[in-house]
Design a protein around this motif. Structure first.
Motif, mmCIF file in Angstrom:
data_model
loop_
_atom_site.group_PDB
_atom_site.id
_atom_site.type_symbol
_atom_site.label_atom_id
_atom_site.label_comp_id
_atom_site.label_asym_id
_atom_site.label_seq_id
_atom_site.Cartn_x
_atom_site.Cartn_y
_atom_site.Cartn_z
ATOM 1 N N ARG A 3 -3.782 2.478 10.191
ATOM 2 C CA ARG A 3 -3.594 1.510 9.245
ATOM 3 C C ARG A 3 -2.150 1.371 8.818
ATOM 4 N N ASP A 4 -1.893 0.127 8.674
ATOM 5 C CA ASP A 4 -0.463 -0.381 8.438
ATOM 6 C C ASP A 4 -0.098 0.395 7.030
ATOM 7 N N ASP A 5 -0.861 0.382 6.116
ATOM 8 C CA ASP A 5 -0.546 1.027 4.649
ATOM 9 C C ASP A 5 -0.090 2.477 4.894
HETATM 10 MG MG MG Z 1 -3.366 -2.491 5.446
#
Ligand code: MG
Ligand code: ATP
Ligand code: PRP
Length: 283
Positions: A51-53
């Motif tokens: 997930r990019d976060d």
């Molecule tokens: Mg995200």
């Protein structure tokens, strides 16, 4: 030799371009939808699909040596990482937007108003800087529908074409930050030899993207005028043709100058202009 790890987005806006960039760097790896980790067969590198976060913290903590992620996510997570390279994709802006029919005319009108966002940290800093006190409502997605539902008076979200704002009856009101995908590394990673090699490959792909390889024919009499228009990597190559008073000129032109230069070149006597994409430019 230590195997490096690079974290990229598993699915979403940055996934496809991140995979394409790494493949264009000559890295061989499988990219199944179900892959969470994929070894590169021809370089000591593993690709983590996340997930990019989560990417900035993985990189900050050294679990991944490198990551590809939007600047907006880095700012929001407030991590300490090294910015290694802007990548030219995932370009968007974080904006405050308000409903089309509303009484918010100046930034000061946001005082006491509710603003829904997935970027409370960045928005909080922006409002503090401007001396505005709003009620920041943190939600995890579909931010654009919150004013219509009565949850907020305004929103702060990513915008590129503006289509999502428009279809939800909103209009942009203030620019908070602009963003693009960047390559980040753990602090000090710039000094690692393998990372430097990978960065050189990435830069050669990015450089090539910005330029076109152009071949054209011109009469010798017009050669100087044509060459004067060509901002080549070095000086252009001039190759004799079977017809004695003609030559072929080979050069590389920045894409942004492309159309301007092509019409000027034709006016100066260039003919049979062939334009080709370039895969890599290694300086
Ligand atoms: Mg995200
Ligand atoms: N409309 C857009 N145009 C261009 N780039 C965008 C756009 N929206 C987002 N981005 C960039 O792409 C990044 C990823 O966006 P995406 O919507 O896929 O994130 P996400 O839904 O949070 O994904 P994830 O499931 O990985 O958490 C954003 O953080 C931003 O940098
Ligand atoms: O200005 P536009 O071109 O309309 O793009 C803006 C939209 O793109 C992003 O969402 P995305 O489509 O990535 O979906 P998500 O919110 O589910 O991640 C962002 O959160 C906006 O909703």
């Amino acid at each position: 030799m230590k195997t490096l790890k690079i974290a990229i987005q598993k699915s979403g806006r940055l996934n496809e371009k991140s995979v394409e960039l790494l493949k264009n760097c000559g890295l061989n790896f499988e990219n199944y939808k179900s892959s969470l980790i994929s070894p590169v067969s021809n370089f000591p590198l593993e690709i983590l699909f996340l997930r990019d976060d989560d990417i900035p913290e993985y990189v900050q903590d050294g679990i991944a040596d490198l990551g590809i992620v939007g600047e907006n996510v880095i700012e929001e997570t407030e991590v300490e990482v090294a910015y290694l390279q802007r990548l030219g994709f995932g370009k968007c802006s974080l904006k405050i937007a308000v409903p089309n029919n509303n009484d918010i005319a100046t930034l000061a009108d946001l005082n006491g108003k509710a603003i829904a966002t997935t970027y409370p940290v960045i928005l909080g800093k922006y409002l503090k800087e401007k001396g505005i006190t709003s009620d920041i409502r943190t939600i995890s997605g579909s931010v654009e529908i919150s004013p219509g539902l009565g949850l907020s008076d305004a929103i702060c979200d990513l915008v590129s074409t503006g289509g999502t704002l428009k279809s939800n009856g909103l209009k942009p009101f203030a620019d908070v930050m602009s963003s693009e995908a960047v390559l980040i590394g753990s602090k000090g990673s710039e000094n690692n030899d393998l990372i430097q090699e990978l960065m050189q490959r990435i830069q050669s792909v990015l450089r090539a993207k910005e330029t076109k390889y152009v071949v054209l024919n011109v009469k010798r009499d017009n050669l100087d005028a044509v060459i004067a228009l060509l901002p080549g990597v070095k000086s252009p190559s001039v190759v004799p043709l079977a017809e004695a008073d003609w030559v072929a000129v080979h050069t590389v032109i920045p894409e942004r100058d492309f159309w301007d230069r092509i019409s000027q070149l034709k006016q100066a006597g260039a003919q049979g202009i062939v334009v080709m994409p370039i895969e890599k430019i290694i300086l």
